[in-house]
Write a protein that holds these residues in place. Structure first.
Motif, PDB file in Angstrom:
ATOM      1  N   LYS A 193       2.401  -1.219 -23.379  1.00 34.51           N
ATOM      2  CA  LYS A 193       1.762  -2.435 -23.887  1.00 34.51           C
ATOM      3  C   LYS A 193       1.247  -3.318 -22.759  1.00 34.51           C
ATOM      4  N   TYR A 194       1.939  -3.259 -21.624  1.00 30.25           N
ATOM      5  CA  TYR A 194       1.621  -4.185 -20.526  1.00 30.25           C
ATOM      6  C   TYR A 194       1.020  -3.500 -19.306  1.00 30.25           C
ATOM      7  N   LEU A 195       1.120  -2.164 -19.270  1.00 26.23           N
ATOM      8  CA  LEU A 195       0.754  -1.431 -18.061  1.00 26.23           C
ATOM      9  C   LEU A 195      -0.730  -1.076 -18.011  1.00 26.23           C
ATOM     10  N   LYS A 196      -1.370  -1.417 -16.877  1.00 24.56           N
ATOM     11  CA  LYS A 196      -2.711  -0.895 -16.626  1.00 24.56           C
ATOM     12  C   LYS A 196      -2.535   0.393 -15.837  1.00 24.56           C
ATOM     13  N   PRO A 197      -3.080   1.505 -16.317  1.00 28.88           N
ATOM     14  CA  PRO A 197      -2.871   2.794 -15.640  1.00 28.88           C
ATOM     15  C   PRO A 197      -3.234   2.713 -14.168  1.00 28.88           C
ATOM     16  N   ASN A 198      -2.408   3.354 -13.342  1.00 31.74           N
ATOM     17  CA  ASN A 198      -2.639   3.362 -11.896  1.00 31.74           C
ATOM     18  C   ASN A 198      -2.046   4.650 -11.350  1.00 31.74           C
ATOM     19  N   SER A 199      -2.755   5.259 -10.412  1.00 26.97           N
ATOM     20  CA  SER A 199      -2.314   6.568  -9.919  1.00 26.97           C
ATOM     21  C   SER A 199      -0.973   6.479  -9.189  1.00 26.97           C
ATOM     22  N   ARG A 200      -0.576   5.275  -8.738  1.00 22.08           N
ATOM     23  CA  ARG A 200       0.692   5.148  -8.028  1.00 22.08           C
ATOM     24  C   ARG A 200       1.842   4.657  -8.931  1.00 22.08           C
ATOM     25  N   ILE A 201       1.575   4.542 -10.236  1.00 23.37           N
ATOM     26  CA  ILE A 201       2.643   4.197 -11.166  1.00 23.37           C
ATOM     27  C   ILE A 201       2.836   5.332 -12.169  1.00 23.37           C
ATOM     28  N   LYS A 202       4.091   5.773 -12.307  1.00 23.07           N
ATOM     29  CA  LYS A 202       4.410   6.824 -13.263  1.00 23.07           C
ATOM     30  C   LYS A 202       5.427   6.249 -14.243  1.00 23.07           C
ATOM     31  N   VAL A 203       5.353   6.627 -15.504  1.00 23.95           N
ATOM     32  CA  VAL A 203       6.346   6.166 -16.483  1.00 23.95           C
ATOM     33  C   VAL A 203       7.182   7.356 -16.939  1.00 23.95           C
ATOM     34  N   VAL A 204       8.505   7.187 -16.926  1.00 22.91           N
ATOM     35  CA  VAL A 204       9.404   8.221 -17.445  1.00 22.91           C
ATOM     36  C   VAL A 204      10.136   7.624 -18.644  1.00 22.91           C
ATOM     37  N   ASN A 205      10.012   8.285 -19.791  1.00 23.26           N
ATOM     38  CA  ASN A 205      10.613   7.725 -21.004  1.00 23.26           C
ATOM     39  C   ASN A 205      12.148   7.756 -20.955  1.00 23.26           C
ATOM     40  N   ALA A 206      12.760   6.630 -21.367  1.00 18.24           N
ATOM     41  CA  ALA A 206      14.215   6.541 -21.487  1.00 18.24           C
ATOM     42  C   ALA A 206      14.498   5.913 -22.836  1.00 18.24           C
ATOM     43  N   ASN A 207      15.351   6.548 -23.627  1.00 22.19           N
ATOM     44  CA  ASN A 207      15.534   6.089 -25.010  1.00 22.19           C
ATOM     45  C   ASN A 207      16.483   4.909 -25.158  1.00 22.19           C
ATOM     46  N   HIS A 208      17.426   4.753 -24.213  1.00 18.69           N
ATOM     47  CA  HIS A 208      18.451   3.728 -24.385  1.00 18.69           C
ATOM     48  C   HIS A 208      18.283   2.583 -23.383  1.00 18.69           C
ATOM     49  N   VAL A 209      18.757   1.409 -23.790  1.00 18.76           N
ATOM     50  CA  VAL A 209      18.782   0.258 -22.875  1.00 18.76           C
ATOM     51  C   VAL A 209      20.206  -0.292 -22.846  1.00 18.76           C
ATOM     52  N   ASP A 224       0.785  -1.234   0.000  1.00 16.92           N
ATOM     53  CA  ASP A 224       0.000   0.000   0.000  1.00 16.92           C
ATOM     54  C   ASP A 224       0.817   1.284   0.000  1.00 16.92           C
ATOM     55  N   ASP A 225       1.989   1.229   0.623  1.00 13.09           N
ATOM     56  CA  ASP A 225       2.696   2.495   0.862  1.00 13.09           C
ATOM     57  C   ASP A 225       3.794   2.799  -0.150  1.00 13.09           C
ATOM     58  N   ILE A 226       3.635   2.288  -1.366  1.00 13.53           N
ATOM     59  CA  ILE A 226       4.678   2.569  -2.368  1.00 13.53           C
ATOM     60  C   ILE A 226       4.133   3.279  -3.608  1.00 13.53           C
ATOM     61  N   GLN A 227       5.038   4.055  -4.223  1.00 13.83           N
ATOM     62  CA  GLN A 227       4.819   4.598  -5.562  1.00 13.83           C
ATOM     63  C   GLN A 227       5.942   4.086  -6.439  1.00 13.83           C
ATOM     64  N   LEU A 228       5.627   3.727  -7.682  1.00 12.68           N
ATOM     65  CA  LEU A 228       6.671   3.207  -8.567  1.00 12.68           C
ATOM     66  C   LEU A 228       6.861   4.128  -9.764  1.00 12.68           C
ATOM     67  N   ILE A 229       8.118   4.402 -10.079  1.00 15.56           N
ATOM     68  CA  ILE A 229       8.430   5.215 -11.244  1.00 15.56           C
ATOM     69  C   ILE A 229       9.202   4.327 -12.212  1.00 15.56           C
ATOM     70  N   LEU A 230       8.574   4.015 -13.340  1.00 20.38           N
ATOM     71  CA  LEU A 230       9.158   3.090 -14.307  1.00 20.38           C
ATOM     72  C   LEU A 230       9.953   3.856 -15.352  1.00 20.38           C
ATOM     73  N   TYR A 231      11.245   3.530 -15.500  1.00 18.45           N
ATOM     74  CA  TYR A 231      12.095   4.158 -16.508  1.00 18.45           C
ATOM     75  C   TYR A 231      12.273   3.193 -17.672  1.00 18.45           C
ATOM     76  N   GLY A 232      11.985   3.700 -18.894  1.00 19.41           N
ATOM     77  CA  GLY A 232      12.154   2.836 -20.055  1.00 19.41           C
ATOM     78  C   GLY A 232      11.386   3.374 -21.246  1.00 19.41           C
ATOM     79  N   LYS A 233      11.306   2.563 -22.303  1.00 20.54           N
ATOM     80  CA  LYS A 233      10.610   2.999 -23.513  1.00 20.54           C
ATOM     81  C   LYS A 233       9.108   2.993 -23.266  1.00 20.54           C
ATOM     82  N   GLU A 234       8.555   4.195 -23.225  1.00 22.37           N
ATOM     83  CA  GLU A 234       7.165   4.391 -22.830  1.00 22.37           C
ATOM     84  C   GLU A 234       6.214   3.512 -23.643  1.00 22.37           C
ATOM     85  N   GLU A 235       6.479   3.495 -24.931  1.00 23.77           N
ATOM     86  CA  GLU A 235       5.590   2.774 -25.837  1.00 23.77           C
ATOM     87  C   GLU A 235       5.539   1.283 -25.490  1.00 23.77           C
TER      88      GLU A 235
END
Lengths: 336, 336
Positions: A45-61, A30-41
């Motif tokens: 494909k797999y992410l169900k929107p959630n107020s505690r998950i944020k996506v930050v675009n990153a171009n390289h892997v 309950d007490d976490i927020q997740l910030i996902l770094y990676g190719k947004e697109e």
């Protein structure tokens, strides 16, 4: 809220399993927020929107087989791993979980997040399985070749705080990996560590532990220098892998054996999984300024969720702060 | 005739299994004479008279759990182990086989038989099982803590002669146990050994071997210092033992597993035996003036017979003489 940076692109099955693991974590913790770094697109494909998950675009892997980890970290500021590390370093997030290339993550952790002030040698500490289903911490598997007894004391103390606050072991006991159980065994380093650990009030010392009992040791934390512990970890892995093959060959050589093999298949797979390199591979880096969790490269959603849970536990229980406080008091003591 | 001294009283099942093993050896190997040291009365309970077996009475037996091995060797001149060692030292016999207390035998070997001139560090070298049923020599498990690259070169050379002449491996290859496969990995010692082995004409060098492949290494001889190799041996033992227990628990937790366990029982026992400490335990001491073979403490007749066969092979193929010649040429080279 605990804020955890996720390197969504690192790992053999990224980003799918990382994203699924993140959603599982949001669901269960309950007490976490997740910030996902990676190719947004790809993430979306797999992410169900959630107020505690944020996506930050990153171009390289950074690829899993990166041959020049330090160079890759310095060159690719836009890599998911580097951006996630940066976000922890500048205080945006509290911890990072990555199943990306191990050497790159270790290099990145040291370059971007840096060592805890006064903590002399960082350590990598995987948890190994035991016969009686306990968790035993093995350190340092990170190949610190130049180490002194005082450094090992700091590492062992870190491990006891971790074992207590995250693994919920009441009075974690530390054992020194050695070639014999008696006092006086081993190299000069081992003998000095023995004396130092015997005197300390920081934790209970179980004395020398021979690796004959490596999967059922009479302690919660096994420590040696970075060369020896790395050799121990790899020998466990090699023996487990080799034994699996020998057992399979042995079963396949007779009819009753083949039948037994079929019947036991599910158990054998479970057994193999329990002993596999990937299971042993998950590890926390001790002695950095912020928590860096290396999830297994082959992590599936559940394994990656476990890495996130681990990170949350570390932050919630102030593992790093507790050790930092001790290190400060230790160095102020030195100046008295 | 090859004359082999037998410590008939050392071992968990002595003298019965030792005597039965000796009779088996006489039966199968034509060119040997055996001299059994021990309590004549007890030996004669199991011995069928044979012109190639002689019994020499010895009043004392060094116990398997002897706490002061050096003291025991010095005090008990009438112990079966000491009398057998003496007979080899004074040239009466060519080699000794004992399954008595390991530390006492090692101490006795050094005190009574002594080091080969010019051979700087003796080594204990058990043979470990592999996935593909090869024999791989692991050395030095004898806890030589102060060792230099030149000493390891001598030990590795000894191992290649042994592997070639006794294990019948055509071109034995030596691998250095290390934390990574690339050149430059490991401690200063490892790096120096790597360079030295790369240059030598004495044997083929397979480079660094990570213990991830410890039961299927890409070489015939695995070498490290006495601390590391001892840790590796004990980790193999501990992992094998622990895995056996985990597997058993896992099978017992389901009905199909239990059934499979019953069906596979014979295979599992065979498997356990193959991986047991006792199987790994048998070892030759390298670098003494005469061959000393440490058979497993838990030897049964067949295992002990194998120790005798090994001793006969070493003597017949002049393993020690070959190494001695090289050591002599090496030290005369130094004086040029």
């Amino acid at each position: 809220m605990i804020k955890i940076a996720i390197d969504a692109m690192g790992g053999d099955y990224a980003p799918k399993e990382q994203v699924l693991g993140a959603m599982e974590a949001i669901d269960k913790i309950d007490d976490i927020q997740l910030i996902l770094y990676g190719k947004e697109e790809e993430i979306n494909k797999y992410l169900k929107p959630n107020s505690r998950i944020k996506v930050v675009n990153a171009n390289h892997v950074i690829p899993m087989d990166e041959k020049n980890p330090i160079g890759a970290i310095r060159r690719h500021k836009d890599a998911s791993m580097v951006m996630a590390l940066d976000s922890v370093s500048n205080g945006e997030n509290d911890a990072i979980v990555s199943s990306g290339a191990t050497q790159a993550l270790i290099a990145g952790a040291h370059i971007v997040i840096r060592r805890m002030k006064g903590f002399k040698r960082t350590a990598i500490a995987p948890v190994i399985p035991t016969v009686d289903n306990r968790s035993v911490i093995l350190l340092d598997t990170g190949a610190n070749l130049q180490i002194r007894p005082e450094h090992m004391l700091q590492q062992a103390y870190f491990a006891t705080i971790y074992a207590n606050k995250v693994l919920e072991i009441k009075n974690p006991r530390v054992g020194l990996i050695n070639i014999g159980t008696e006092k006086g065994k081993g190299r000069e380093l081992d003998q000095e560590v023995y004396e130092l650990f015997l005197k300390t009030d920081l934790f209970e010392f179980s004395g020398n532990i021979e690796p004959k009992t490596i999967l059922e040791p009479d302690c919660d934390i096994l420590i040696s220098d970075g060369f020896t512990a790395n050799i121990v970890m790899k020998t466990i892995e090699g023996t487990a892998k080799g034994m699996g093959k020998i057992l399979k060959n042995s079963l396949m050589s007779s009819f009753s054996g083949k039948l037994a093999g079929l019947l036991a298949k599910k158990n054998l797979i479970k057994f193999k999984k329990q002993m596999s390199a990937e299971e042993i591979g998950g590890a926390v880096i001790y002695g950095l300024q912020k928590p860096v969790i290396k999830a297994q490269g082959a992590s599936k959603a559940y394994g990656f969720y476990n890495g996130i849970r681990q990170a949350a536990n570390i932050v919630r229980n102030q593992v790093f702060e507790t050790v930092e406080e001790y290190i400060k008091s230790e160095s102020s003591g030195e100046n008295e």
